[in-house]
Design an enzyme around this catalytic site. Structure first.
Site, PDB file in Angstrom:
ATOM      1  CG  ASP A   1      -1.969  -1.106   1.143  1.00  0.00           C
ATOM      2  OD1 ASP A   1      -2.312  -1.514   0.015  1.00  0.00           O
ATOM      3  OD2 ASP A   1      -2.431  -1.573   2.194  1.00  0.00           O
TER       4      ASP A   1
ATOM      5  CE  LYS B   1      -3.191  -3.942  -3.404  1.00  0.00           C
ATOM      6  NZ  LYS B   1      -3.662  -4.911  -2.435  1.00  0.00           N
TER       7      LYS B   1
ATOM      8  NE  ARG C   1      -3.719   2.393  -4.225  1.00  0.00           N
ATOM      9  CZ  ARG C   1      -3.954   1.899  -3.015  1.00  0.00           C
ATOM     10  NH1 ARG C   1      -3.164   0.972  -2.519  1.00  0.00           N
ATOM     11  NH2 ARG C   1      -4.964   2.347  -2.307  1.00  0.00           N
TER      12      ARG C   1
HETATM   13  C1  S3P Z   1      -4.987  -5.906   3.367  1.00  0.00           C
HETATM   14  C2  S3P Z   1      -4.211  -6.591   2.472  1.00  0.00           C
HETATM   15  C3  S3P Z   1      -3.649  -5.974   1.261  1.00  0.00           C
HETATM   16  C4  S3P Z   1      -3.708  -4.447   1.300  1.00  0.00           C
HETATM   17  C5  S3P Z   1      -4.992  -3.929   1.837  1.00  0.00           C
HETATM   18  C6  S3P Z   1      -5.261  -4.461   3.227  1.00  0.00           C
HETATM   19  C7  S3P Z   1      -5.514  -6.625   4.544  1.00  0.00           C
HETATM   20  O1  S3P Z   1      -4.390  -6.397   0.155  1.00  0.00           O
HETATM   21  O2  S3P Z   1      -3.454  -3.918   0.019  1.00  0.00           O
HETATM   22  O3  S3P Z   1      -4.986  -2.521   1.865  1.00  0.00           O
HETATM   23  O4  S3P Z   1      -5.949  -5.975   5.505  1.00  0.00           O
HETATM   24  O5  S3P Z   1      -5.485  -7.861   4.534  1.00  0.00           O
HETATM   25  P1  S3P Z   1      -4.045  -7.806  -0.546  1.00  0.00           P
HETATM   26  O6  S3P Z   1      -3.938  -8.794   0.511  1.00  0.00           O
HETATM   27  O7  S3P Z   1      -5.173  -8.103  -1.471  1.00  0.00           O
HETATM   28  O8  S3P Z   1      -2.765  -7.558  -1.273  1.00  0.00           O
END
Ligand code: S3P
Length: 446
Positions: free
Chosen positions: A321, A348, A352
């Site tokens: 992120d 995302k 992005r």
């Molecule tokens: C998150 C996992 C990430 C991240 C998201 C929050 C989480 O996504 O980008 O903002 O809380 O498990 P991904 O697991 O799909 O990469």
């Protein structure tokens, strides 16, 4: 659509605390709702994404309240105790809320309809539909496996063994949360380690979770199904993903000295600290300690010349992120930076990779964009600045909006974002906090 403009700012200085960790906040509400008894949460992120989760847990029968002290209290219903909601579950902008809750519902035999905003409705859900269908849930999704989507959870959920095809903590967590309702052991194998807040918090609430390290950094996570979860106290650290904006601003604005306190430094989240070190940033961790099972510390940066570097794909899950704001840092660095392993950035809250590339180009930054990489020619060096002077589309993406506002603090001409309202999904108070440090923001367009 309120636009916001960021102007070249004087030194940014101060000691600040950013809001609570978004990932941990979602999980605390969800596990509190399926635990028996009371869960008290200190430091919950009160951003729109997490408030959607709170509303959804209420719609499924849990009592979720905010006390005057700012603490949140959840009175849960036990595993298997959630009720069928009598309204759609509106997940707003939040992929985490949508995917994790689908997991929880899949193992509980409920029927629920998930909706979201235009950004969330364009994001892929097949990555959770596939494993949750194996558990026994049935889906009626919009075209391409997207929201709005109605699912009927499995009456007799199957414990599955699932190897993640993408490095995604959301998919891992969805499978594990479905596994709460299944008898026997649910197993998730992840080729690359991703944030482990679900494993940690399930253990904290009394579940039996085993994590084995496999060859090449892979992990096998085993959850014993149908546990009796008990309400617990949860302390949410400050979100490193929000801290990253203040930290990068402190690195790129001349004369700055910023400390962000109580930052969650889980090693599977803290890639941004390594990358800023690779850029040659003056960054140090102070007062490192363990709080409620998570590493926390105060992170201090002072400004200095950043030097372009190659950021390896292997670090992607630990800073997934933070790329948008790291791209802003790279634009201010001296020399070229190359970021690899960025395929997940395309799915995302916005794409992005292309949204950042387009915005940086509009601000006068030279770059090359590949399918899963970005090479940025930094303009840095003594007295040299990103030209700026552009209005950038935030594309319903909080992190795009904040990244360009941070970049504007160090650019020759102001940078505007067309819509700053998405910032409230993850970082309510961003503008006040940045202005408190000395940033110059205004409503005037660039
Ligand atoms: C998150 C996992 C990430 C991240 C998201 C929050 C989480 O996504 O980008 O903002 O809380 O498990 P991904 O697991 O799909 O990469």
């Amino acid at each position: 659509m309120p636009s916001l403009t960021s102007h070249l700012s004087g030194p940014l200085r101060g000691v600040v605390r950013v809001p609570g960790d978004k990932s941990i906040s979602h999980r605390a509400l969800m596990l509190g709702a399926v635990a028996l008894g009371q869960t008290r949460i200190t430091g919950l992120l009160e951003g729109e994404d997490v408030l959607c989760t709170a509303d959804a847990m209420r719609a499924m029968g849990a009592k979720v309240e905010r006390l005057e002290s700012g603490e949140w209290v959840v009175n849960g219903l036990g595993v298997g105790g959630l009720l069928t909601p009598d309204c759609d579950l509106d997940m707003g902008n939040s992929g985490t809320a949508a995917r994790l809750l689908m997991g929880l519902v899949a193992g509980q035999g409920l029927k629920a309809t998930f909706t979201g905003d235009a950004s969330l409705s364009s994001r892929p859900m097949k990555r959770v539909i596939d494993p949750l269908s194996q558990v026994g849930a049935v889906f009626e999704a919009s075209e391409g496996g997207r929201l709005p989507l109605t699912m009927t959870g499995a009456q007799d959920p199957m414990p599955i063994t699932y190897e993640l095809p993408v490095a995604s903590a959301q998919v891992k967590s969805a499978v594990m949360l479905a596994g709460l309702g299944a008898p026997g052991e649910t197993v998730v194998i992840e080729p690359k380690p991703t944030r482990d807040h679900t494993e940690k918090m399930l253990t904290h609430f009394g579940a039996d979770v085993r994590v084995e390290e496999l060859d090449g950094g892979a992990r096998r996570i085993t959850l014993k199904g149908q546990p009796e979860l008990k309400g617990r106290d949860v302390i949410v650290p400050a979100d490193i993903s929000s801290a990253a904006f203040a930290l990068v601003a402190g690195c790129i604005v001349d004369g700055s000295d910023i400390t962000v306190t109580n930052v969650g430094l889980n090693p599977l989240r803290a890639g941004v600290v390594e990358t800023l070190k690779d850029f040659g940033a003056n960054i140090e961790i102070l007062n490192q300690r363990i709080e409620a099972g998570e590493i926390v510390g105060d992170v201090r940066v002072t400004s200095g010349l950043l030097k372009g570097c190659t950021v390896p794909a292997s670090r992607a899950p630990a800073q997934i992120d933070e790329y948008p704001v790291l791209f802003a840092a790279a634009a201010c660095a001296q020399g070229e930076s190359r970021f690899e392993g960025l395929e997940e950035l395309r799915v995302k809250e916005s794409d992005r990779l292309s949204v950042m590339a387009a915005g940086l180009k509009a601000c006068g930054v030279e770059l090359q964009e590949g399918d899963d990489w970005l090479a940025i020619k930094g303009v840095g060096g003594t007295g040299k600045r990103v030209p700026g002077g552009a209005t950038v589309a935030s594309s319903l993406d909080h992190r795009i909006a904040m990244s360009f506002l941070v970049l504007g603090c160090a650019s020759a001409k102001p940078i505007s974002v067309d819509d700053a309202s998405p910032i409230d999904t993850s970082f309510p108070g961003f503008r006040d906090l940045m202005e408190g440090l000395g940033a110059q923001f205004s409503e005037r367009e660039a």
